[in-house]
Scaffold this active site. Structure first.
Site, short mmCIF file in Angstrom:
data_model
loop_
_atom_site.label_atom_id
_atom_site.label_comp_id
_atom_site.label_asym_id
_atom_site.label_seq_id
_atom_site.Cartn_x
_atom_site.Cartn_y
_atom_site.Cartn_z
N SER A 186 0.79 -1.23 0.00
CA SER A 186 0.00 0.00 0.00
C SER A 186 0.82 1.29 0.00
O SER A 186 0.34 2.31 -0.45
CB SER A 186 -0.95 0.00 1.20
OG SER A 186 -0.23 -0.19 2.39
N HIS A 214 -5.45 -3.71 -1.99
CA HIS A 214 -5.22 -2.71 -3.06
C HIS A 214 -5.21 -3.35 -4.45
O HIS A 214 -4.89 -2.67 -5.42
CB HIS A 214 -3.90 -1.97 -2.82
CG HIS A 214 -3.97 -1.04 -1.66
ND1 HIS A 214 -4.36 0.27 -1.78
CD2 HIS A 214 -3.70 -1.24 -0.35
CE1 HIS A 214 -4.33 0.85 -0.59
NE2 HIS A 214 -3.93 -0.04 0.30
N LYS A 245 -11.94 0.06 -0.55
CA LYS A 245 -11.04 0.71 -1.52
C LYS A 245 -11.71 0.71 -2.91
O LYS A 245 -12.57 1.54 -3.14
CB LYS A 245 -9.68 0.04 -1.48
CG LYS A 245 -9.05 0.19 -0.06
CD LYS A 245 -7.63 -0.20 0.02
CE LYS A 245 -7.15 -0.33 1.46
NZ LYS A 245 -7.24 0.88 2.28
C1 LIG Z 1 -3.00 -3.72 2.58
C2 LIG Z 1 -4.15 -3.37 3.48
N1 LIG Z 1 -4.75 -4.35 4.18
C3 LIG Z 1 -5.78 -4.09 4.99
C4 LIG Z 1 -6.26 -2.80 5.16
C5 LIG Z 1 -7.39 -2.56 6.10
O1 LIG Z 1 -8.57 -2.39 5.41
P1 LIG Z 1 -9.82 -1.67 6.09
O2 LIG Z 1 -9.65 -0.20 5.86
O3 LIG Z 1 -10.99 -2.23 5.39
O4 LIG Z 1 -9.81 -2.00 7.54
C6 LIG Z 1 -5.68 -1.75 4.44
C7 LIG Z 1 -6.20 -0.38 4.63
O5 LIG Z 1 -5.54 0.59 4.55
C8 LIG Z 1 -4.59 -2.04 3.59
O6 LIG Z 1 -3.99 -1.07 2.90
#
Ligand SMILES: Cc1ncc(COP(=O)(O)O)c(C=O)c1O
Length: 397
Positions: A186, A214, A245
């Site tokens: 990310s 992502h 997202k």
């Molecule tokens: C790679 C990754 N996994 C998990 C999450 C967590 O997702 P959520 O916002 O639905 O809790 C994010 C959120 O930024 C993320 O970038």
């Protein structure tokens, strides 16, 4: 009342502020889109994860309205008690169909999905091996698990193999080994090599798990994700993802074998002990998956925009790291510089959030840009012109 807490927080916050590491979130006064209202000013949005621009898609909004009318605002319970409605089940079926897996299970967020899946599936006697740049929720899931842990160097599958060999050898791990990686990372926008990861895992009978937060809606045919993009579907064990997202609502999910889903239903603590997603949310999520299946133009536009903007930043001479996805960092150095860059970009009409330690190493502070299908060519060209002006002002290019 004890003053200890107030004094402690004051000192801690003071120390963070002194290192330019404390930032209040910017407050938006408009819907998610290519341009948003911040502090009463309309600016180009380059910091949102709504990759496909579906936040205001008419079919998605209509689905949420209809669910509100039919089911009200909330389920009022956790899933195993009375919080499972027909729309939760329908949504899970849609996710499984989209991901081409046997089953799927909803969680309240991507964060709780990772925490729930990792901590539930890896138990005492097991071992978790994780990429060093994996998301915080994977790290926290591993911390909650009673399994032992190891971390491999970012995308270094030779190192992963060494750790797996050591686990099955010197460490004497007889139980399960769970190897976890983000699909798209990310902060840098680079992509895991799932084939190389699976090659290493197959040699040591390790379970493969990808967090496709992502990548869903972004990579692969119709945005089915990393596993499909890299054609490892038949070799891959588990996928976890977010619904916040490209599917720009809120929630998370597991996708994989049905018997694993059943085990998660029986044991995953976020599933057992936290209320289910509200009906309007679930209906909006389902409608987004319909859009992904039926309207490929959003996916195509996302990639058209990504190529244009990424090349534009490179041509201007910015350090954009190793990104190959719509997440493009502009790496500037320390936190203070990144904060300044973000601030002058905003003043000039572009919102690109600064990213600092602990999200990235302090010397790799950056502003992170994310384009979406909702940007027009004019939005992106204007943003590039502003990046050029502000980058020169700070001596970055
Ligand atoms: C790679 C990754 N996994 C998990 C999450 C967590 O997702 P959520 O916002 O639905 O809790 C994010 C959120 O930024 C993320 O970038």
């Amino acid at each position: 009342m004890s003053n200890n807490l107030i004094e402690w927080c004051t000192a801690e916050i003071g120390a963070l502020k002194a290192r330019s590491l404390f930032h209040m979130p910017k407050v938006h006064q408009s819907a998610v889109g290519a341009r948003v209202m911040i502090d009463g000013k309309r600016v180009i949005q380059l910091s949102n994860n709504s990759y496909l621009g579906l936040s205001t898609h008419p079919k998605v909004v209509e689905a949420a309205h209809k669910a509100l009318d039919k089911y009200g605002v909330g389920s009022g319970a956790v899933r195993p008690i009375s919080g499972t409605m027909d729309i939760h089940v329908e949504c899970e079926d849609k996710i499984a169909k989209f991901k081409k897996t046997e089953s799927a299970l909803l969680f309240q967020s991507g964060f709780t999905a990772n925490v729930g899946v990792v901590s539930t599936l890896a138990v005492e006697g097991d071992h978790i091996v994780s990429d060093e740049l994996n998301h915080a929720s994977i790290i926290d899931g591993a911390r909650l698990s009673k399994a032992t842990r190891a971390v491999y160097k970012h995308k270094d599958y030779g190192h992963l193999e060494e750790l797996l060999k050591e686990a099955r050898g010197a460490k004497g791990i007889k139980g399960k080994i769970l190897v976890v990686t983000d699909g798209v990372f990310s902060m840098d926008g680079d992509v895991a090599d799932l084939r190389a990861c699976a090659d290493a895992c197959d040699k040591y009978d390790a379970i493969t798990m990808v967090d496709d937060a992502h990548a869903t809606g972004v990579l692969g045919e119709k945005g089915r994700g990393t596993v499909h993009d890299q054609h490892v579907h038949d070799r891959w064990s588990l996928t976890v993802g977010t619904l916040s997202k490209a599917i720009p609502v809120v929630g998370g999910y597991y996708a994989g074998p049905k018997v694993v889903k059943e085990y998660l239903i029986a044991k995953a603590r976020p599933f057992l002990f936290s209320a289910s997603a509200p009906p309007a949310v679930v209906a909006a999520v389902s409608a987004c998956f319909d859009v992904l299946e039926n309207e490929p133009q959003h996916h195509a536009k996302l990639w058209e925009n990504t190529k244009f903007f990424k090349q534009g930043l490179k041509d201007l001479g910015f350090n954009t790291g190793s990104s190959v996805s719509p997440v493009t960092p502009v790496i500037v150095g320390d936190g203070a510089k990144a904060a300044k860059f973000s601030e002058i970009l905003l003043a000039a009409g572009v919102y690109a959030q600064g990213i600092y330690f602990p999200m990235v190493a302090e010397k790799l502070s950056r502003v992170r840009t994310i384009v979406s299908a909702s940007h027009s060519r004019e939005d992106l060209q204007e943003a590039l012109d502003i990046f050029k002006k502000c980058g020169k002002q700070l001596g970055l290019i």
